[in-house]
Design a protein around this motif. Structure first.
Motif, PDB file in Angstrom:
ATOM      1  N   MET A 137      -5.536   0.249  -3.762  1.00 11.94           N
ATOM      2  CA  MET A 137      -5.681   0.913  -2.469  1.00 11.94           C
ATOM      3  C   MET A 137      -7.045   0.603  -1.847  1.00 11.94           C
ATOM      4  N   GLY A 138      -8.089   0.626  -2.643  1.00 14.95           N
ATOM      5  CA  GLY A 138      -9.419   0.351  -2.115  1.00 14.95           C
ATOM      6  C   GLY A 138      -9.549  -1.046  -1.558  1.00 14.95           C
TER       7      GLY A 138
ATOM      8  N   GLN B 144      -4.278   1.620  -9.675  1.00 14.57           N
ATOM      9  CA  GLN B 144      -3.658   1.812  -8.373  1.00 14.57           C
ATOM     10  C   GLN B 144      -4.705   2.142  -7.309  1.00 14.57           C
ATOM     11  N   ALA B 145      -5.731   2.891  -7.686  1.00 17.19           N
ATOM     12  CA  ALA B 145      -6.796   3.214  -6.742  1.00 17.19           C
ATOM     13  C   ALA B 145      -7.610   1.978  -6.378  1.00 17.19           C
TER      14      ALA B 145
ATOM     15  N   SER C 161      -8.297   6.894  -2.275  1.00 16.53           N
ATOM     16  CA  SER C 161      -6.995   6.341  -1.886  1.00 16.53           C
ATOM     17  C   SER C 161      -6.381   7.125  -0.738  1.00 16.53           C
TER      18      SER C 161
ATOM     19  N   ALA D  86       0.831  -1.210   0.000  1.00 14.75           N
ATOM     20  CA  ALA D  86       0.000   0.000   0.000  1.00 14.75           C
ATOM     21  C   ALA D  86       0.864   1.257   0.000  1.00 14.75           C
TER      22      ALA D  86
ATOM     23  N   LEU E 109       0.650   7.159  -6.643  1.00 15.70           N
ATOM     24  CA  LEU E 109      -0.456   8.116  -6.757  1.00 15.70           C
ATOM     25  C   LEU E 109      -0.007   9.529  -6.405  1.00 15.70           C
TER      26      LEU E 109
ATOM     27  N   HIS F 201      -3.937  -5.599 -10.158  1.00 12.05           N
ATOM     28  CA  HIS F 201      -5.090  -4.982  -9.494  1.00 12.05           C
ATOM     29  C   HIS F 201      -6.277  -5.935  -9.439  1.00 12.05           C
TER      30      HIS F 201
ATOM     31  N   THR G 162       2.198   1.721  -3.480  1.00 15.79           N
ATOM     32  CA  THR G 162       1.107   2.108  -4.377  1.00 15.79           C
ATOM     33  C   THR G 162       0.741   3.570  -4.167  1.00 15.79           C
ATOM     34  N   TRP G 163       0.653   3.987  -2.917  1.00 16.27           N
ATOM     35  CA  TRP G 163       0.360   5.387  -2.611  1.00 16.27           C
ATOM     36  C   TRP G 163       1.460   6.300  -3.158  1.00 16.27           C
TER      37      TRP G 163
ATOM     38  N   TYR H 270      -8.089   8.915  -6.596  1.00 18.77           N
ATOM     39  CA  TYR H 270      -7.107   9.577  -5.726  1.00 18.77           C
ATOM     40  C   TYR H 270      -7.748   9.971  -4.399  1.00 18.77           C
TER      41      TYR H 270
END
Length: 527
Positions: A488-489, A484-485, A103, A59, A66, A432, A62-63, A100
């Motif tokens: 994160m989700g 990517q979102a 996230s 995470a 973003l 993903h 990944t963040w 975004y």
């Protein structure tokens, strides 16, 4: 309750957030809305076989991608960025912006950023949105903007091709979902998010007289006169000047587009019967034999709408298919709505079966050794729709390998099979998709992702690259903000006590949606 009380934005969002008691509170003390929220950083209990430190590191990386995608002057994320996190795409969309925002909420819950940083980032993005050109009568945004300035694109970056502003129902759906999440989970930004959300008119997309009983959502509309691509017609479903509506409607239930339907139903702008207008499968009759395979099922009636509860048969399972057979179509709305809990006889059956089918396709049928298939960057260049062909109604298929191996099992006695036992080749896995699957098969998805990272060089400075070809070793060294979102989700729901589901699926949302989706029984199950 008088219409005058319900007419203010503050009271309308109070009704959605908590019913009559919230209306009283909102009219008496509007500032109380800023104190609502789910509370920051609530950890969840991880399923067996999932390591928290590893999941958190995924995470964090990944963040990082973003953040790199997001322009510091506007708070708008680019659509994508190169694998070394150096070059942004030069354009963004409502979906990207929404991804975004949610996230940032997940990053806060996982202690990657502080609550203060989360609020600052979200507020900057929302203030930029407030000043951006959009279709004012509906409150909806166009498909493409410059992430550096927030200006609506009229020329495509690099090529200079003309861009005609288009208002997409599904792209605005993901922005709307994110605004609703922020309104319920970032107290300092709640009023800004609510202002943006309250002006969005989901009924602007709803065609009550469309091609299916119950009414369907248009793909979108062009607000201006120009040489429009595709089929369109002049009209409006709200009290506003006419626009050019698409003749294309979203008409399959296993689709990411159902988020727009949920938003319309939960706000009361679209009738509940609309949920039953979409196909579960197309019919099983010979005059429909062009779709992927002959379904099995029976017809049931919900809210006066007859629904053919069809399902495809795959590896001993009956599964309601999507259009292309991708994890994204099946599970992205499930990031926000606990469909398997609210609708145990429909999504509660289909979600785990779709995940199992994707896993068995990659591991057993195709023999790739890895699994998870959804639209993503193509390791060979560009962008492509990946999926499991036999889980989609599209006869052209979303294929799981680069060679586009196309199984054809026929259509009962209506159409002979031409390729019932295909040999799959260079499969392409999309991380993903495996992260979305983690919400239903956590240990299997975690193991799959660990092996993609370890064995396929599928990991970079911004987390998992967008796609990997398992036999050639080709990697799509690019990060897409939407994908990517989704990562994160899914991590937020698995590791932070369903943070996005708690933020989206408030009590009033549950009261509006759960009875509707909960009454249905799919044809899904073990064959």
């Amino acid at each position: 309750m008088s219409d005058s009380i319900l007419s203010t934005p503050a009271t309308r969002r109070a009704v959605l957030a908590g019913g009559l008691a919230a209306v009283v509170a909102a009219t008496a003390a509007p500032q109380a809305l800023a104190d609502t929220g789910i509370g920051p950083r609530k950890p969840g209990v991880l399923p067996p076989g999932v390591d928290r430190a590893t999941l958190t590191r995924w995470a964090e990386d990944t963040w990082r991608s973003l953040v790199a995608m997001t322009h510091p002057a506007t708070g708008l994320p680019a659509d994508n960025i190169t694998g070394d996190l150096s070059t942004r795409s030069g354009y963004t969309s409502p979906t990207n912006i929404g991804g975004y925002l949610w996230s940032a909420v997940v990053a806060r819950e996982l202690r990657i950023i502080t609550p203060g940083e989360c609020q600052r980032r979200v507020e900057q993005t929302l203030r930029t949105l407030l000043g951006m050109e959009h279709h004012e009568p509906s409150g909806m945004y166009y498909n493409w903007y410059d992430e550096a300035s927030g200006e609506a694109l009229r020329k495509w970056p690099v090529t200079g091709t003309t861009v005609y502003p288009f208002v997409s129902s599904v792209d605005n759906g993901w922005l709307g979902a994110a605004l609703w999440v922020v309104r319920n989970s970032v107290p300092g930004a709640a009023d800004l998010a609510a202002e943006l959300f309250d002006r969005m008119r989901w009924d602007a997309f709803y065609d009550p007289d469309g091609p299916r009983p119950g009414g369907l959502m248009h793909g979108g509309f062009f607000p201006y006169d120009h040489d429009r691509p595709g089929g369109v017609y002049r009209g409006s479903h709200i009290d506003a000047p006419d626009v050019w509506l698409t003749t294309h409607h979203y008409d399959t239930i296993v689709s990411e587009t159902r988020i727009t339907s949920y938003l319309g139903i939960m706000t009361g702008q679209v009738p509940a019967k609309h949920y039953f207008a979409s196909w579960r499968t197309f019919p099983a009759t010979c005059d429909w034999s062009w779709h992927e395979m002959q379904p099995v099922g029976e017809t049931r009636t919900y809210l006066g709408i007859e629904v053919y509860e069809g399902a495809y048969t795959y590896r001993g399972m009956h599964i309601v298919p999507g259009w292309g057979g991708s994890m994204f179509e099946e599970l992205m709305p499930n990031v926000f709505v606990p469909e398997e809990v609210w609708a145990p006889r429909s999504w509660g059956r289909n979600h785990p079966l779709h995940v199992r089918a994707q896993r068995e396709h990659g591991m057993a049928e195709a023999g790739y050794g890895y699994w998870g298939f959804s639209p993503a960057s193509d390791p060979a260049g560009g962008y492509r729709e990946y999926g499991v062909d036999l889980l989609g109604m599209n006869p052209e298929g979303y294929f799981s390998d680069q060679e586009k191996t196309n199984p054809d099992v026929g259509f009962g006695e209506c159409r002979e099979a031409t390729n019932p036992n295909p040999v799959f080749k260079n499969g392409v896995v999309t991380p993903h998709a495996a992260f979305l699957a983690m919400m239903h098969e956590p240990s299997q998805a975690y193991d799959n992702l660990s092996r993609i990272q370890r064995d396929l060089n599928g990991y970079g400075p911004g987390g998992f690259y967008d796609a990997v070809a398992v036999k050639s070793g080709q990697v799509a060294q690019r990060y897409l903000s939407l994908d990517q979102a989704m990562v994160m989700g899914a991590i937020g729901n698995v590791a932070a006590d369903n943070v996005l589901r708690r933020a989206f699926s408030t009590g009033e949302v549950e009261r509006a949606l759960r009875p509707v989706i909960g009454m249905e029984e799919f044809g899904a199950g073990i064959a």
